[in-house]
Structure formats: structure tokens, C-alpha cells
Write a protein that holds these residues in place. Sequence first.
Motif, PDB file in Angstrom:
ATOM      1  N   ARG A 109       0.918  -1.162  -0.034  1.00 30.18           N
ATOM      2  CA  ARG A 109      -0.202  -0.111  -0.048  1.00 30.18           C
ATOM      3  C   ARG A 109       0.821   1.385  -0.021  1.00 30.18           C
ATOM      4  N   VAL A 110       1.605   1.527   0.848  1.00 29.45           N
ATOM      5  CA  VAL A 110       2.760   2.428   0.781  1.00 29.45           C
ATOM      6  C   VAL A 110       3.509   2.831  -0.536  1.00 29.45           C
ATOM      7  N   LEU A 111       3.725   1.531  -0.933  1.00 28.45           N
ATOM      8  CA  LEU A 111       4.786   1.446  -2.371  1.00 28.45           C
ATOM      9  C   LEU A 111       3.822   2.016  -3.288  1.00 28.45           C
ATOM     10  N   ALA A 112       2.545   1.488  -3.618  1.00 35.28           N
ATOM     11  CA  ALA A 112       1.645   1.900  -4.517  1.00 35.28           C
ATOM     12  C   ALA A 112       1.233   3.604  -4.488  1.00 35.28           C
TER      13      ALA A 112
ATOM     14  N   ILE B 204       7.191 -11.667  -2.475  1.00 31.50           N
ATOM     15  CA  ILE B 204       7.018 -12.716  -2.022  1.00 31.50           C
ATOM     16  C   ILE B 204       6.014 -12.825  -0.833  1.00 31.50           C
ATOM     17  N   ASN B 205       5.148 -13.746  -0.792  1.00 34.33           N
ATOM     18  CA  ASN B 205       4.159 -14.072   0.108  1.00 34.33           C
ATOM     19  C   ASN B 205       3.122 -12.768   0.367  1.00 34.33           C
ATOM     20  N   ALA B 206       2.876 -12.106  -0.788  1.00 38.31           N
ATOM     21  CA  ALA B 206       1.931 -10.893  -0.875  1.00 38.31           C
ATOM     22  C   ALA B 206       0.419 -11.688  -0.709  1.00 38.31           C
ATOM     23  N   GLY B 207      -0.307 -10.591  -0.326  1.00 41.44           N
ATOM     24  CA  GLY B 207      -2.003 -11.265  -0.153  1.00 41.44           C
ATOM     25  C   GLY B 207      -2.847 -10.541  -1.290  1.00 41.44           C
ATOM     26  N   GLU B 208      -3.955 -10.933  -1.484  1.00 44.91           N
ATOM     27  CA  GLU B 208      -4.798 -10.380  -2.520  1.00 44.91           C
ATOM     28  C   GLU B 208      -5.191  -8.862  -2.501  1.00 44.91           C
ATOM     29  N   THR B 209      -5.168  -8.484  -1.146  1.00 46.13           N
ATOM     30  CA  THR B 209      -5.676  -7.094  -1.093  1.00 46.13           C
ATOM     31  C   THR B 209      -4.329  -6.117  -1.471  1.00 46.13           C
ATOM     32  N   GLY B 210      -3.254  -6.457  -0.921  1.00 45.06           N
ATOM     33  CA  GLY B 210      -2.150  -5.666  -1.423  1.00 45.06           C
ATOM     34  C   GLY B 210      -1.943  -5.719  -2.990  1.00 45.06           C
ATOM     35  N   LEU B 211      -1.920  -6.683  -3.686  1.00 48.13           N
ATOM     36  CA  LEU B 211      -1.892  -6.894  -5.030  1.00 48.13           C
ATOM     37  C   LEU B 211      -2.810  -5.983  -5.843  1.00 48.13           C
ATOM     38  N   LEU B 212      -4.009  -6.095  -5.248  1.00 48.39           N
ATOM     39  CA  LEU B 212      -5.290  -5.288  -5.751  1.00 48.39           C
ATOM     40  C   LEU B 212      -4.913  -3.741  -5.632  1.00 48.39           C
ATOM     41  N   ILE B 213      -4.415  -3.415  -4.658  1.00 48.06           N
ATOM     42  CA  ILE B 213      -4.153  -1.857  -4.513  1.00 48.06           C
ATOM     43  C   ILE B 213      -2.972  -1.649  -5.616  1.00 48.06           C
ATOM     44  N   VAL B 214      -2.085  -2.345  -5.605  1.00 45.70           N
ATOM     45  CA  VAL B 214      -0.856  -2.113  -6.619  1.00 45.70           C
ATOM     46  C   VAL B 214      -1.610  -2.203  -8.071  1.00 45.70           C
ATOM     47  N   ALA B 215      -2.395  -3.253  -8.366  1.00 44.95           N
ATOM     48  CA  ALA B 215      -3.110  -3.150  -9.588  1.00 44.95           C
ATOM     49  C   ALA B 215      -4.027  -1.631 -10.002  1.00 44.95           C
ATOM     50  N   GLU B 216      -4.522  -1.174  -9.128  1.00 53.94           N
ATOM     51  CA  GLU B 216      -5.431   0.003  -9.199  1.00 53.94           C
ATOM     52  C   GLU B 216      -4.562   1.382  -9.280  1.00 53.94           C
ATOM     53  N   GLU B 217      -3.585   1.399  -8.268  1.00 56.67           N
ATOM     54  CA  GLU B 217      -2.827   2.632  -8.087  1.00 56.67           C
ATOM     55  C   GLU B 217      -1.604   2.799  -9.019  1.00 56.67           C
ATOM     56  N   CYS B 218      -1.221   1.604  -9.942  1.00 56.72           N
ATOM     57  CA  CYS B 218      -0.176   1.458 -10.662  1.00 56.72           C
ATOM     58  C   CYS B 218      -0.513   1.041 -11.805  1.00 56.72           C
ATOM     59  N   PRO B 219      -1.192   1.906 -12.722  1.00 57.97           N
ATOM     60  CA  PRO B 219      -1.774   1.484 -14.033  1.00 57.97           C
ATOM     61  C   PRO B 219      -0.796   1.134 -14.939  1.00 57.97           C
TER      62      PRO B 219
END
Length: 492
Positions: free
Chosen positions: A187-190, A202-217
Motif C-alpha cells: 500500500r505504501v509503495l503503490a 514474496i508472500n503477498a496477499g490479494e488485497t495488496g496486489l489489488l491496490i498495486v493494480a489499481e494505483e499503478c496502471p
Amino acid sequence: MACSAADKENKEPPIWFKNKKALSNVLYSMRRHSLSSTTQERVPLSVFSKPTTKLQADFTTLTTSLVSDRTSLLSDGILLKILSKIPESQRTANFLVSKRWLNLQGRLVRSLKLLDWDFLLSGRLLLRFPNLVRVDLVGGCLVSPRNNSGISVSHKTVSFRVGSGNKDWVFNEDSVLSADEVDRGLRVLADGFPSLRKLAVINAGETGLLIVAEECPTLQELELRMCNDRVLRGIAACKNLQILRLSGTVNGLYVSLVSDIGLSIVAKGCKRLVKLELSGCKGSYEGIRAIGQCCVMLEELTLCNHEMEDGWLLALSYFENLKSLRFLSCTRIDGGFRADEHLGFCPAVECLFLEKCRIRDKTSLRALFLVCRNVKQLVLKNCWGLTDDMFTTASVLRTIRMLSLEGCSLLTSQGLETVIISWNELKSLKVKSCNNIKDDEVVSDVFSSLKNLKWEPDRKTLVSINLDGTGMGKRGDKFFNKARDWKSLSGS
């Protein structure tokens, strides 16, 4: 005595003298003009050693800084262009010049491997390197044991510290941050890097990856380790993703399931994929077929230590634009084939690459060659079990133009010659470290039509040929002969 209006007007300082900002601009312009003059003479600092007023003190400070640091006359934009021309290998010491150069050097960094997780959570990563586009978080996600022994263990792409205790030598769930903690960092990175293009975690969760996908197009390359089917739902929003590397199970480290469910999620969510790597993933015909049907732009498919079910090879016929197929460290290819007419083939595949694979089943190897019958490049490197009988199955490849063999110790000269004679379009051949292939056993006519030949089949033979005529390798024999004669004369 009263002063006239004219005297008051003469004693009153100019308006720019009252404004400190205007005064600084005047002094800065005067100093720039003096520096640009051809007959410039440095003003002695002793003149300003004893300032009598605050204005003189400001002028002294400004002049001193300009004399000691000439780069202060340049704007940040110009200095950044100058520093960017320096090779990356020579930029490391630039941050030692001053705090300004430290900040500018951080703005030039585009790629970073994070080792301290708190450096990301505290926001210092954004302040220090604000223009990052490629970030590797794997090292920061690994937890070092308290009783650190200073020993680092590497397993292919994973490297971690071990402790002095017996239990600390095992990689388990305590060796990596929890999924919730990793999601906090994502979240901080995105939020700080919306222009991120490459990410490894490594060992990322669904929520974190979803935030990255939305904030980093603009994210184009993603590497996920210790991922599973549920986590893959978070990357469905990565519409511009082009390169994806998934690592499920790694023998000896961790076990994570990526099945047909996860492969189908990837196929439907990431339709612009160009390169896909599946490491330790379980799947079957259904999952591979979904990727072939949905990811029509896919050009390169890599399978590393795969655990696919029998029959998955049949789904390769759905990859219409696949150009490169790679197998790395695979203990098997496929099984259960009885008839060739049900295989189909990849129409566009041009390169077939096998490295560190165990080739045991002749039927599955022949099935692979039939599916990739249009390949032009065949690379076999350090493959165990590649005998002459196994290699004869490659005779079905009629369009081969380049063959590379390295570390295939069981293959003989006769087996190589039997196959390459049937390849009329072969133009390039590379043979290296294949000890059973001898120079004197290969017919010279085989190489007559080649345009590129790299021939190093046996290191020992090459060394002995290069040492002929030098006398090296025989001096020991002469020494022992002299020692034997001396003993006989001494009567011992």
C-alpha cells in the motif's frame, strides 16, 4: 537642527535595500556577472571577515558559498542532466559531495532491491528515491533470525540468512513476513510510486496486489513468489501487465498451490501477456488451454520444475503466436501419449529450449518435438538422460536451422551424425562439453553446409591438442626418470 526634505530623501535607503529577498537577487546577479568576466579576480574573504551589519553578514555568507561550490550556480535540472551522463558504475560516490548531490543522486535511481522493510514503511524510500520504476521487495520480506550466524543460503532465486540453532536452518513461515505485513508495504509503495513498472514480491496477499493494480496502471512486469490461487485474484486488475512470473512450490523451501483455477484467473485478467513463467505450478490441460485462448499475444512460455498433470501438452496447440517454449529443471515433460494424431502443433513456435531437465520417457520427448515441429532453434543444455536413442526422436524436426548442445555427456558422435544428416536446413551448430562426441568420429561432410560452427565437444582433447609441440605435460615424466636413475646409482 531640522533636516530638509531633500536630506531625508538622500538618507533613506533604496526600496530593494529593505527587501532581503530583493537584496539577495541583486547580490546573486552581481556575483554571476563577476564570475563570467574574463578578468575576474577573486574577492578576498578577509574583506568580509568582520561584518558590521546584518546585511553585510548575509552578503559574506552568500559570497563564500558561491566561491566554495561553483555547482550552486546551476539549477537542479541542469545538474541532473550532467549527472545522468555519468555511467551508472561511477555514480556511487556522487552522494558524498554534498546534501544537494545526495538528493539529486536519489532522483536518478530507477531500480532498487529493498533489504530493510522499515525503510519502506517509514516513507524514507520515497524521500530518498522518488523516481523508482523497478522495485524488488523479496529481500526485505525475508526475516533474519535473532541469533544470526552471518551465513547466507541461496536456493536458485531465493537467498536468506540462517541462525545458529538447529531449527533456524529451515525455511518456514517464520522466515518471511506475513501476508498482512506485506500488504501494508505494498500500500505504501503503490501510494508513493504510481509510475511503477516492475515489481517482485514474496508472500503477498490479494488485497495488496489489488491496490498495486489499481494505483499503478503502468505496471508491466510482475514476479510473485509463494503465491496461490486466491492471491492471483488480486492481479486481475493489471490490464497492462506484459510479463508475469509465478512461483508456487519450491522444493526444500515452501509449498504453495497454483492450479487450473489460478491459471484461469490469470488468463481472463491479464490478456496482454507477452511472457509467462510458471515455476512449481500444478495445472492440467484446462488451465493451459485457458491461457492459450485468452492470452493471444503470448510469445514466450517458460515452465520451471513444473508439476503439470499428464495431457497438458495437448493444450499447446491453442497458442497461435507462441514463439519460444522453455523447460528449466523439469523432472519430466508429459506422459500418457499413445497416438500422434491427437497432438496438434504450435504453428508459430521457433525456439525450443531445455536446460537441466531429466529426459526419461522417449514417447513424451517425441510428442514434444511433434508439437513443436516447426521450430528453427533447438537448445539442449545439461539434460540428463539424453542418449542416442532419445536424440533420434528429434529427426521429426525438419526445419531446424540452429542446434546447440552443451553438457550432454551420454550423446555420442554416431547419434549426433544420424540426426543432423536429415536436417537439410541446418546452418549453425554448437557442441560444447559433450565428452562422448569425438573429433575423429564425425564425418567432415556433415559440416560442409554449415555457416556457423562452434566445436568444443571435449575439453581434455582440446587441451592436449593445444599443448602439442610445447613440451608441457612431459616434464614430470623426465623428472621421475632422473629420480629413478639417481636411486639406481646410489644403490638404494
